[in-house]
Design a protein around this motif. Structure first.
Motif, PDB file in Angstrom:
ATOM      1  N   MET A   1       0.820  -1.217   0.000  1.00 38.97           N
ATOM      2  CA  MET A   1       0.000   0.000   0.000  1.00 38.97           C
ATOM      3  C   MET A   1       0.848   1.259   0.000  1.00 38.97           C
ATOM      4  N   THR A   2       2.054   1.185   0.567  1.00 40.84           N
ATOM      5  CA  THR A   2       2.916   2.368   0.660  1.00 40.84           C
ATOM      6  C   THR A   2       4.029   2.363  -0.383  1.00 40.84           C
ATOM      7  N   ASN A   3       3.968   1.454  -1.362  1.00 41.39           N
ATOM      8  CA  ASN A   3       4.986   1.371  -2.405  1.00 41.39           C
ATOM      9  C   ASN A   3       4.763   2.486  -3.424  1.00 41.39           C
ATOM     10  N   ASP A   4       5.696   3.436  -3.473  1.00 49.00           N
ATOM     11  CA  ASP A   4       5.539   4.591  -4.366  1.00 49.00           C
ATOM     12  C   ASP A   4       5.490   4.187  -5.831  1.00 49.00           C
ATOM     13  N   VAL A   5       6.253   3.159  -6.202  1.00 50.76           N
ATOM     14  CA  VAL A   5       6.301   2.736  -7.606  1.00 50.76           C
ATOM     15  C   VAL A   5       4.928   2.269  -8.079  1.00 50.76           C
ATOM     16  N   LEU A   6       4.229   1.521  -7.229  1.00 47.29           N
ATOM     17  CA  LEU A   6       2.945   0.945  -7.635  1.00 47.29           C
ATOM     18  C   LEU A   6       1.837   1.989  -7.759  1.00 47.29           C
ATOM     19  N   ILE A   7       2.051   3.186  -7.206  1.00 49.42           N
ATOM     20  CA  ILE A   7       1.034   4.235  -7.346  1.00 49.42           C
ATOM     21  C   ILE A   7       0.860   4.606  -8.816  1.00 49.42           C
ATOM     22  N   ALA A   8       1.915   4.404  -9.620  1.00 44.92           N
ATOM     23  CA  ALA A   8       1.827   4.731 -11.046  1.00 44.92           C
ATOM     24  C   ALA A   8       0.849   3.818 -11.783  1.00 44.92           C
ATOM     25  N   VAL A   9       0.626   2.613 -11.264  1.00 47.25           N
ATOM     26  CA  VAL A   9      -0.220   1.645 -11.970  1.00 47.25           C
ATOM     27  C   VAL A   9      -1.639   2.169 -12.179  1.00 47.25           C
ATOM     28  N   PRO A  10      -2.388   2.555 -11.121  1.00 46.38           N
ATOM     29  CA  PRO A  10      -3.761   3.028 -11.363  1.00 46.38           C
ATOM     30  C   PRO A  10      -3.826   4.283 -12.221  1.00 46.38           C
ATOM     31  N   LEU A  11      -2.803   5.148 -12.124  1.00 39.06           N
ATOM     32  CA  LEU A  11      -2.821   6.371 -12.922  1.00 39.06           C
ATOM     33  C   LEU A  11      -2.625   6.072 -14.404  1.00 39.06           C
ATOM     34  N   PHE A  12      -1.668   5.183 -14.741  1.00 44.97           N
ATOM     35  CA  PHE A  12      -1.486   4.800 -16.138  1.00 44.97           C
ATOM     36  C   PHE A  12      -2.705   4.046 -16.665  1.00 44.97           C
ATOM     37  N   VAL A  13      -3.267   3.182 -15.833  1.00 46.41           N
ATOM     38  CA  VAL A  13      -4.453   2.427 -16.251  1.00 46.41           C
ATOM     39  C   VAL A  13      -5.617   3.381 -16.519  1.00 46.41           C
ATOM     40  N   PHE A  14      -5.797   4.368 -15.651  1.00 48.51           N
ATOM     41  CA  PHE A  14      -6.871   5.342 -15.842  1.00 48.51           C
ATOM     42  C   PHE A  14      -6.664   6.127 -17.128  1.00 48.51           C
TER      43      PHE A  14
ATOM     44  N   LEU B   1       3.823  -4.196 -17.057  1.00 47.84           N
ATOM     45  CA  LEU B   1       4.759  -5.291 -16.753  1.00 47.84           C
ATOM     46  C   LEU B   1       6.089  -4.757 -16.247  1.00 47.84           C
ATOM     47  N   LEU B   2       6.607  -3.719 -16.891  1.00 48.24           N
ATOM     48  CA  LEU B   2       7.904  -3.169 -16.479  1.00 48.24           C
ATOM     49  C   LEU B   2       7.824  -2.558 -15.081  1.00 48.24           C
ATOM     50  N   ILE B   3       6.677  -1.975 -14.750  1.00 48.12           N
ATOM     51  CA  ILE B   3       6.514  -1.435 -13.395  1.00 48.12           C
ATOM     52  C   ILE B   3       6.557  -2.564 -12.374  1.00 48.12           C
ATOM     53  N   LEU B   4       5.840  -3.666 -12.665  1.00 49.82           N
ATOM     54  CA  LEU B   4       5.820  -4.799 -11.736  1.00 49.82           C
ATOM     55  C   LEU B   4       7.181  -5.461 -11.648  1.00 49.82           C
ATOM     56  N   TYR B   5       7.857  -5.597 -12.783  1.00 48.51           N
ATOM     57  CA  TYR B   5       9.200  -6.191 -12.749  1.00 48.51           C
ATOM     58  C   TYR B   5      10.159  -5.304 -11.958  1.00 48.51           C
ATOM     59  N   GLY B   6      10.073  -3.998 -12.182  1.00 51.32           N
ATOM     60  CA  GLY B   6      10.947  -3.084 -11.447  1.00 51.32           C
ATOM     61  C   GLY B   6      10.721  -3.160  -9.949  1.00 51.32           C
ATOM     62  N   ALA B   7       9.444  -3.233  -9.541  1.00 51.72           N
ATOM     63  CA  ALA B   7       9.137  -3.334  -8.111  1.00 51.72           C
ATOM     64  C   ALA B   7       9.597  -4.676  -7.547  1.00 51.72           C
ATOM     65  N   THR B   8       9.516  -5.750  -8.359  1.00 45.93           N
ATOM     66  CA  THR B   8       9.923  -7.075  -7.898  1.00 45.93           C
ATOM     67  C   THR B   8      11.433  -7.221  -7.839  1.00 45.93           C
ATOM     68  N   ALA B   9      12.123  -6.712  -8.872  1.00 44.31           N
ATOM     69  CA  ALA B   9      13.567  -6.903  -8.983  1.00 44.31           C
ATOM     70  C   ALA B   9      14.376  -5.778  -8.356  1.00 44.31           C
ATOM     71  N   GLY B  10      13.708  -4.708  -7.932  1.00 45.35           N
ATOM     72  CA  GLY B  10      14.445  -3.579  -7.368  1.00 45.35           C
ATOM     73  C   GLY B  10      15.205  -2.794  -8.426  1.00 45.35           C
ATOM     74  N   VAL B  11      14.696  -2.795  -9.664  1.00 48.15           N
ATOM     75  CA  VAL B  11      15.323  -2.079 -10.773  1.00 48.15           C
ATOM     76  C   VAL B  11      14.538  -0.796 -11.030  1.00 48.15           C
ATOM     77  N   SER B  12      15.246   0.277 -11.347  1.00 46.30           N
ATOM     78  CA  SER B  12      14.592   1.554 -11.617  1.00 46.30           C
ATOM     79  C   SER B  12      13.631   1.432 -12.797  1.00 46.30           C
ATOM     80  N   VAL B  13      12.389   1.803 -12.575  1.00 47.29           N
ATOM     81  CA  VAL B  13      11.399   1.787 -13.651  1.00 47.29           C
ATOM     82  C   VAL B  13      11.791   2.783 -14.743  1.00 47.29           C
TER      83      VAL B  13
END
Length: 472
Positions: A90-103, A194-206
């Motif tokens: 819930m507090t992961n800053d990277v994942l906040i981009a997901v709903p905004l891009f989806v919207f 996918l790249l956002i999820l991979y970045g959050a999983t692998a610790g790689v800069s999106v």
């Protein structure tokens, strides 16, 4: 669902016990059993996110109890771990981009911008071999950069392009393959979810992933275009030329492109440019894109209360799925590591004494095969945490590995028997278009994806040059 999971666990445990005696079973074996159970459960149709959470809690409870058998039931740390991992997502800053891009994607889709874009691109390409198929792929590539929502792109392009191609006498397989392959470009082309999820999983800069995926995405789209043009030149009957549209002047085409392509291009350049050049974080750029999508819808007079409400609802549903997947995968991965499953996998891989090249080939073959029964989201959240710790041993850049995985996972949408892109297209295709025809049409494009992976492996600067230049 809980009863089904328990029943499935009992059956697999009984089978498991046939091969190992009680004194041979170690916590690591429970980890492997856990991994087998999740694959079987997903293939049987259990909800992925909640199955991950359920198995993670059950096996996490077992892992902690094996360490301290006298611990009271309610004091098992797995319950605290579940709360912590849920709060962490819930507090992961990277994942906040997901709903905004989806919207942004849903707003652009419902503003009928793509309809205008396809028509103008098709007119601009009218003198090119297989012009409708080429226009379809180009429109898919542009639309993918504005949405990243595979189902929406394939469905909408199926509605817009399939019937015109069939009426023009196009081969069904070529038409279906162009739509499904072009629609899947959103897996790789930024702003790819996918790249956002991979970045959050692998610790790689999106940000670096987006920069790295830019040229491979263009390369793949270019290979698709070259393929359909070559097929049309070799066998013109597959894609007959359209009647000359003499009444449409070059000025009219330019005007149509200016009013349809230019506004969307400016939105895409504003979003991706601000990310790649470091002017904004992915989350800030996603917010800019969402606002830009609303402005475009207003400018085209397509924004209504019903469309806005529907976009918000679909965004909430998609975002909830992604976030619960991350919660489930976090609990699952923690339990898998506690049981020693990760250690067993690492020992096995290292015992093979592979070279970095052999490891890359083996891992990509496994991911390719996993793409048959599983979707890319499941592969990212379940199996990437197993592969990523091994990259350091083989001295492989996680960014480069992520680009190969993104190219590879497009096959998850194009490879039977899952092949979700085929089912999306079948849902809007005429009744005489069969699934077998769609599957057959996708096969050459799968071969092109494999070729693109080979090219990226042989010339890594295709994906690594832009990040190295911008982020020195």
């Amino acid at each position: 669902m809980i009863i089904g999971l328990v029943s499935l666990g009992v059956v697999v445990t009984l089978v498991f016990g046939l091969f190992l005696s009680a004194d041979q079973i170690t916590p690591g074996h429970y980890g492997l059993l856990m991994l087998a159970l999740i694959v079987v459960a997903i293939m049987l149709g259990f909800p992925t996110a909640f199955t991950l959470m359920g198995l993670g809690i059950i096996f996490g409870f077992i892992a902690f109890q094996l360490q301290t058998p006298d611990r009271p039931f309610l004091q098992n740390p797995i319950f605290d771990l579940m709360v912590q991992r849920t709060y962490g997502v819930m507090t992961n800053d990277v994942l906040i981009a997901v709903p905004l891009f989806v919207f942004m994607g849903y707003i652009v889709e419902r503003a009928n911008i793509v309809d205008r874009l396809f028509h103008s691109v098709q007119l601009a390409m009218r003198h090119v071999p297989a012009s409708l198929a080429v226009a379809t792929i180009v429109t898919c590539a542009v639309f993918a950069t504005a949405t990243g929502i595979i189902g929406a792109v394939v469905t909408l392009m199926g509605l817009l392009a399939l019937r015109p191609m069939l009426r023009a006498g196009y081969d069904v397989k070529l038409a279906a393959g162009s739509i499904t392959a072009g629609g899947c470009l959103g897996i790789l082309i930024p702003p790819s979810i996918l790249l956002i999820l991979y970045g959050a999983t692998a610790g790689v800069s999106v940000v670096r992933l987006y920069a790295g995926a830019f040229f491979p995405g263009l390369m793949l789209a270019g290979l698709y275009v070259l393929y359909v043009m070559a097929r049309a030149l070799i066998n013109p009957q597959l894609a007959p030329k359209l009647p000359e549209q003499a009444h449409v002047s070059t000025g009219q085409v330019l005007k149509m492109l200016t009013t349809s392509f230019l506004p969307l291009a400016l939105l895409i350049l504003g979003v991706l440019g601000s990310i790649i050049f470091g002017l904004a974080t992915p989350t800030e750029a996603a917010a800019l894109g969402a606002l830009g999508g609303i402005i475009l819808a207003v400018a085209y007079r397509q924004l209504t209360w019903e469309r806005l409400k529907e976009s918000v609802f679909l965004t909430a549903r998609t975002s909830a799925m992604v976030c619960w997947l991350f919660v489930g995968s976090a609990i699952f991965s923690a339990a898998f590591a506690l049981l020693g499953g990760q250690e067993i996998v690492e020992r096995w891989v290292l015992s093979l004494d592979l070279t970095p090249t052999q490891f890359l080939i083996l891992s990509q073959i496994i991911i390719f095969l996993l793409g048959w029964p599983l979707e890319w989201t499941e592969i990212i959240v379940i199996f990437m945490p197993i592969f990523i710790p091994l990259l350091q041993h083989f001295n492989i850049d996680p960014l480069f590995f992520g680009l190969l995985v993104a190219l590879n996972l497009q096959t998850a949408f194009l490879s039977p028997p899952v092949a979700m892109a085929a089912f999306y297209l079948k849902g809007v295709a005429p009744a005489h278009v069969t699934l077998n025809q769609i599957f057959a049409g996708m096969m050459p494009f799968m071969a092109i994806q494999i070729l693109a992976m080979v090219l990226l492996y042989l010339w890594p600067p295709i994906g690594l040059w832009l990040p190295s230049v911008i982020y020195r």
